[in-house]
Write a protein that holds these residues in place. Structure first.
Motif, PDB file in Angstrom:
ATOM      1  N   MET A   1       0.879  -1.279   0.095  1.00  0.00           N
ATOM      2  CA  MET A   1       0.060   0.069   0.016  1.00  0.00           C
ATOM      3  C   MET A   1       0.889   1.199  -0.097  1.00  0.00           C
ATOM      4  SD  MET A   1      -2.797   1.167   2.777  1.00  0.00           S
ATOM      5  CE  MET A   1      -4.108   0.183   2.247  1.00  0.00           C
ATOM      6  N   LYS A   2       0.579   2.271  -0.880  1.00  0.00           N
ATOM      7  CA  LYS A   2       1.300   3.422  -1.025  1.00  0.00           C
ATOM      8  C   LYS A   2       1.070   4.245   0.501  1.00  0.00           C
ATOM      9  CE  LYS A   2       2.926   2.943  -5.129  1.00  0.00           C
ATOM     10  NZ  LYS A   2       4.390   3.166  -5.223  1.00  0.00           N
ATOM     11  N   GLN A   3       2.020   5.168   0.718  1.00  0.00           N
ATOM     12  CA  GLN A   3       1.990   5.935   1.820  1.00  0.00           C
ATOM     13  C   GLN A   3       2.212   7.507   1.397  1.00  0.00           C
ATOM     14  OE1 GLN A   3       4.688   4.541   5.129  1.00  0.00           O
ATOM     15  NE2 GLN A   3       2.577   5.179   6.293  1.00  0.00           N
ATOM     16  N   LEU A   4       1.192   8.204   1.989  1.00  0.00           N
ATOM     17  CA  LEU A   4       1.336   9.584   1.918  1.00  0.00           C
ATOM     18  C   LEU A   4       1.627  10.219   3.268  1.00  0.00           C
ATOM     19  CD1 LEU A   4       0.910  12.487   0.400  1.00  0.00           C
ATOM     20  CD2 LEU A   4      -1.641  12.112   0.953  1.00  0.00           C
ATOM     21  N   LEU A   5       2.766  11.191   3.275  1.00  0.00           N
ATOM     22  CA  LEU A   5       2.972  11.766   4.531  1.00  0.00           C
ATOM     23  C   LEU A   5       2.558  13.200   4.514  1.00  0.00           C
ATOM     24  CD1 LEU A   5       4.702  11.876   7.207  1.00  0.00           C
ATOM     25  CD2 LEU A   5       6.681  12.312   5.716  1.00  0.00           C
ATOM     26  N   ILE A   6       1.932  13.784   5.456  1.00  0.00           N
ATOM     27  CA  ILE A   6       1.548  15.325   5.565  1.00  0.00           C
ATOM     28  C   ILE A   6       2.416  15.538   6.694  1.00  0.00           C
ATOM     29  CG2 ILE A   6      -0.289  16.696   5.818  1.00  0.00           C
ATOM     30  CD1 ILE A   6      -2.053  14.542   4.708  1.00  0.00           C
ATOM     31  N   VAL A   7       3.406  16.646   6.476  1.00  0.00           N
ATOM     32  CA  VAL A   7       3.897  17.153   7.822  1.00  0.00           C
ATOM     33  C   VAL A   7       3.501  18.585   7.888  1.00  0.00           C
ATOM     34  CG1 VAL A   7       6.219  17.875   8.272  1.00  0.00           C
ATOM     35  CG2 VAL A   7       6.021  15.733   7.015  1.00  0.00           C
ATOM     36  N   TRP A   8       2.893  18.792   9.005  1.00  0.00           N
ATOM     37  CA  TRP A   8       2.730  20.341   9.022  1.00  0.00           C
ATOM     38  C   TRP A   8       2.886  20.933  10.146  1.00  0.00           C
ATOM     39  CZ3 TRP A   8      -0.599  21.173  13.429  1.00  0.00           C
ATOM     40  CH2 TRP A   8      -0.894  20.149  14.094  1.00  0.00           C
ATOM     41  N   PHE A   9       2.909  22.182  10.336  1.00  0.00           N
ATOM     42  CA  PHE A   9       2.934  22.993  11.584  1.00  0.00           C
ATOM     43  C   PHE A   9       1.962  24.313  11.534  1.00  0.00           C
ATOM     44  CE2 PHE A   9       4.378  26.917  13.945  1.00  0.00           C
ATOM     45  CZ  PHE A   9       4.373  26.219  15.153  1.00  0.00           C
ATOM     46  N   SER A  10       1.536  24.284  12.743  1.00  0.00           N
ATOM     47  CA  SER A  10       0.490  25.639  12.919  1.00  0.00           C
ATOM     48  C   SER A  10       0.536  26.238  14.410  1.00  0.00           C
ATOM     49  CB  SER A  10      -0.967  25.118  12.687  1.00  0.00           C
ATOM     50  OG  SER A  10      -1.784  26.277  12.324  1.00  0.00           O
ATOM     51  N   ARG A  11       0.728  27.417  14.232  1.00  0.00           N
ATOM     52  CA  ARG A  11       0.486  28.281  15.634  1.00  0.00           C
ATOM     53  C   ARG A  11      -0.632  28.857  15.865  1.00  0.00           C
ATOM     54  NH1 ARG A  11       4.971  30.969  15.246  1.00  0.00           N
ATOM     55  NH2 ARG A  11       6.206  29.591  16.418  1.00  0.00           N
ATOM     56  N   THR A  12      -1.498  29.158  14.965  1.00  0.00           N
ATOM     57  CA  THR A  12      -3.025  29.696  15.140  1.00  0.00           C
ATOM     58  C   THR A  12      -3.998  28.917  14.583  1.00  0.00           C
ATOM     59  OG1 THR A  12      -2.641  31.463  13.427  1.00  0.00           O
ATOM     60  CG2 THR A  12      -2.037  31.836  15.614  1.00  0.00           C
ATOM     61  N   GLY A  13      -3.802  27.709  14.287  1.00  0.00           N
ATOM     62  CA  GLY A  13      -4.792  26.827  13.573  1.00  0.00           C
ATOM     63  C   GLY A  13      -4.987  26.796  11.906  1.00  0.00           C
ATOM     64  N   GLY A  14      -4.602  27.839  11.309  1.00  0.00           N
ATOM     65  CA  GLY A  14      -4.978  27.938  10.079  1.00  0.00           C
ATOM     66  C   GLY A  14      -4.070  26.740   9.199  1.00  0.00           C
ATOM     67  N   SER A  15      -2.723  26.758   9.185  1.00  0.00           N
ATOM     68  CA  SER A  15      -2.112  25.333   8.489  1.00  0.00           C
ATOM     69  C   SER A  15      -2.565  24.254   9.006  1.00  0.00           C
ATOM     70  CB  SER A  15      -0.776  25.821   8.704  1.00  0.00           C
ATOM     71  OG  SER A  15      -0.338  26.903   8.017  1.00  0.00           O
ATOM     72  N   ARG A  16      -3.170  24.171  10.361  1.00  0.00           N
ATOM     73  CA  ARG A  16      -3.712  22.685  10.749  1.00  0.00           C
ATOM     74  C   ARG A  16      -4.930  22.364   9.885  1.00  0.00           C
ATOM     75  NH1 ARG A  16      -3.629  19.566  16.196  1.00  0.00           N
ATOM     76  NH2 ARG A  16      -5.058  17.925  15.475  1.00  0.00           N
ATOM     77  N   GLN A  17      -5.819  23.469   9.716  1.00  0.00           N
ATOM     78  CA  GLN A  17      -7.144  23.249   9.249  1.00  0.00           C
ATOM     79  C   GLN A  17      -6.897  22.671   7.849  1.00  0.00           C
ATOM     80  OE1 GLN A  17     -10.143  26.297   9.896  1.00  0.00           O
ATOM     81  NE2 GLN A  17      -8.281  26.949  11.403  1.00  0.00           N
ATOM     82  N   LEU A  18      -5.894  23.380   7.062  1.00  0.00           N
ATOM     83  CA  LEU A  18      -5.390  23.084   5.729  1.00  0.00           C
ATOM     84  C   LEU A  18      -5.027  21.428   5.441  1.00  0.00           C
ATOM     85  CD1 LEU A  18      -3.815  26.362   4.479  1.00  0.00           C
ATOM     86  CD2 LEU A  18      -6.061  25.484   3.902  1.00  0.00           C
ATOM     87  N   ALA A  19      -4.135  21.277   6.785  1.00  0.00           N
ATOM     88  CA  ALA A  19      -3.386  19.982   6.446  1.00  0.00           C
ATOM     89  C   ALA A  19      -4.632  18.751   6.689  1.00  0.00           C
ATOM     90  CB  ALA A  19      -2.208  19.851   7.664  1.00  0.00           C
TER      91      ALA A  19
END
Length: 163
Positions: A1-19
């Motif tokens: 099975m293929k694996q997709l890695l999502i690496v994220w950082f968010s201080r105020t929540g915006g990038s986390r919501q996108l991730a």
């Protein structure tokens, strides 16, 4: 099975919501396993075990967020020459234009010889005052839909062997 890695950082929540939206899009697509890791918890082994990547971070002070940069600093030389040709996409949450963060992130991925398979999506939240910049972000549904599409695109391409 293929694996997709999502690496994220968010201080105020915006990038986390996108991730999270990208993760949801990827998981809805089918038979791709998704790893969802904060930048401070991800490292070279995670990159080596994945078949493709989504990187999501904010632009801070006209640059990629320091925590995301630290992830790349920790991992860069450990995987150099070992992940070439793998697909990636990026999501950036910015208060104004996000272009410097985009340039930094894409330059690192170019150094790794990754293959950008979707245009980097910059979500501009228009935060210009101290209060706006430091407040919790709420990303508009239209922007979240674009992030879900990014996740779905990466997952579908991995699943079909296109990338």
């Amino acid at each position: 099975m293929k694996q997709l890695l999502i690496v994220w950082f968010s201080r105020t929540g915006g990038s986390r919501q996108l991730a999270e939206a990208a993760r949801d899009g990827a998981e809805d697509t089918g038979e791709v396993e998704t790893s969802f890791l904060r930048a401070e918890d991800a490292g070279p082994d995670d990159l080596l075990s994945a078949d493709g990547y989504i990187f999501a971070c904010p632009e801070n002070l006209a640059a990629m967020a320091g925590e995301m940069k630290a992830f790349f600093d920790r991992s860069y030389y450990e995987v150099l020459g070992r992940i070439e040709g793998r697909p990636y996409a990026a999501l950036i949450c910015a208060g104004s234009d996000g272009e410097n963060a985009q340039r930094q992130l894409e330059r690192i991925c170019t150094g790794w010889r990754l293959k950008r398979v979707a245009d980097t999506r910059i979500t501009n939240v228009g935060a210009q005052t101290k209060e706006e910049i430091l407040s919790r972000k709420v990303i508009a549904e239209a922007e979240l839909a674009k992030a879900r599409e990014t996740g779905a695109t990466l997952a579908a391409g991995l699943e079909m062997g296109v990338f």
